[in-house]
Design a protein around this motif. Structure first.
Motif: not given
Length: 373
Positions: A164-178
């Motif tokens: 997660l970038s310092s400005d929370r603008a970019e994410l990497g390696g995302i996993f979402i279980s819904d």
């Protein structure tokens, strides 16, 4: 003055120790509650200590009366056990004089409690409400912590980001279980899993926020069944929900005391009387604690501790119950909470004068028996 300073020092030292222990216990329970919300992504971990700091005046306004009550029981109980009170009694120290000496530090504590109850506590509640309102405006994206699985949406969604970038603008390696729930029964209908190499936040013109995932897969199916559907995507948009922050703080608790004066609103009157009742509570419990602290050295200093605590809890519980009745209009404003203080004031006076009256009646009975003999 030497005896007054000695008794006051004993009371204030014991009060500080007891109040510190009670404050740590209460704050630990509340901190765990807020920490659980932060772990679920409903609160920013950076505001936890600010919230606890603003809640301290509200905790202290209820801890200090109880701390003073226990301090009188413990400090004076030790003096009775060590026969120091016997020596003081031999020099002319009566229960009334001991009560007068005790009212000195009790007045200091009452003034401190009044300052907390009428001033600092409402300000602290208002600041906590402001922080929580700001947290309500956050989205799941704003509360993510890299390298941690976070439960959201009442546990139906689990989110993980590796970077997660310092400005929370970019994410990497995302996993979402819904989990997909039925709208009618609320039962689970299946599960959706999203994985992506990277993602970004996108704000629409209407203020809604979306998480845009890139280069990933979506899996739909039911656990334990081999009917999963896999979809590869280049770009996938997902609406970011706002986390729900639960709190037990009411709006009236944040109203400044000056705005409650002269208000005809039943709820405002109940709140004002409650704030005034807490400093008054200090004097009434002092009146009850002084005679209850008197113990026989053979019995031990803790003999009356449990009955005294039960009496205090009955006092506080009745106040809280009548506050609720006054709040709901079941109790007239003219009666209010004052009759509760009156009842326990009479109990305190009875405890103070019961022993002298008993001794007086016993001496009269002995004189009559000797006269008949």
């Amino acid at each position: 003055m030497i005896v007054f300073r000695y008794l006051s020092r004993e009371l204030l030292l014991t009060l500080s120790a007891v109040s510190a222990v009670l404050l740590v216990i209460i704050m630990s329970g509340r901190f765990i509650k807020y920490l659980a919300q932060a772990a679920q992504g409903a609160l920013d971990p950076g505001v936890l200590f600010m919230i606890m700091g603003f809640r301290i005046p509200g905790f202290l306004q209820l801890i200090l009366p109880l701390g003073l009550f226990l301090a009188i029981l413990l400090a004076y109980g030790r003096l009775y056990l060590d026969s120091e009170m016997t020596v003081l009694s031999a020099t002319g120290m009566s229960q009334q004089r001991l009560l007068a000496y005790t009212l000195g530090p009790a007045t200091l504590i009452a003034l401190l409690v009044a300052w907390l109850s009428l001033g600092l506590a409402p300000q602290g509640v208002a600041q906590v409400a402001r922080i929580l309102n700001e947290q309500d405006a956050l989205t799941e994206f704003d509360t993510l912590v890299p390298g941690r699985f976070q439960s959201m949406k009442d546990g139906t969604r689990v989110t993980y980001v590796q970077e997660l970038s310092s400005d929370r603008a970019e994410l990497g390696g995302i996993f979402i279980s819904d989990k997909r729930l039925s709208k009618d029964s609320g039962k689970e209908r299946g599960i959706t899993v999203l994985v992506a190499e990277k993602g970004r936040q996108e704000i629409q013109a209407d203020g809604s926020r979306y998480l845009i995932l890139e280069n990933g897969f979506r899996y739909d199916g039911n656990p334990g069944k081999a009917d999963y559907r896999a979809i590869q995507y280049d770009t996938y948009g997902m609406l970011l929900q706002r986390p729900e922050v639960s709190t037990d703080i009411g709006e009236r608790e944040a109203i400044p005391t000056r705005e409650l004066w002269g208000s005809d609103d039943q709820r405002h009157v109940a709140e004002l009387q409650w704030r005034l009742s807490i400093p008054l509570l200090v004097f009434v419990v002092t009146l009850m604690a002084v005679p209850l602290a008197r113990v026989n050295p053979r019995q031990g200093r803790f003999l009356k501790l449990l009955p005294a605590i039960l009496l205090y809890m009955a006092y506080l519980s009745l106040l809280i119950a009548m506050r609720g009745a006054l709040d709901k209009g079941k109790l007239p404003i003219s009666v209010g909470l004052w009759w509760v203080h009156g009842i326990f004031l009479m109990i305190g006076l009875l405890l103070i004068y019961w022993e002298p009256l008993r001794l007086k009646w016993a001496s009269r009975r002995a004189v009559r028996e000797m006269a008949h003999a």
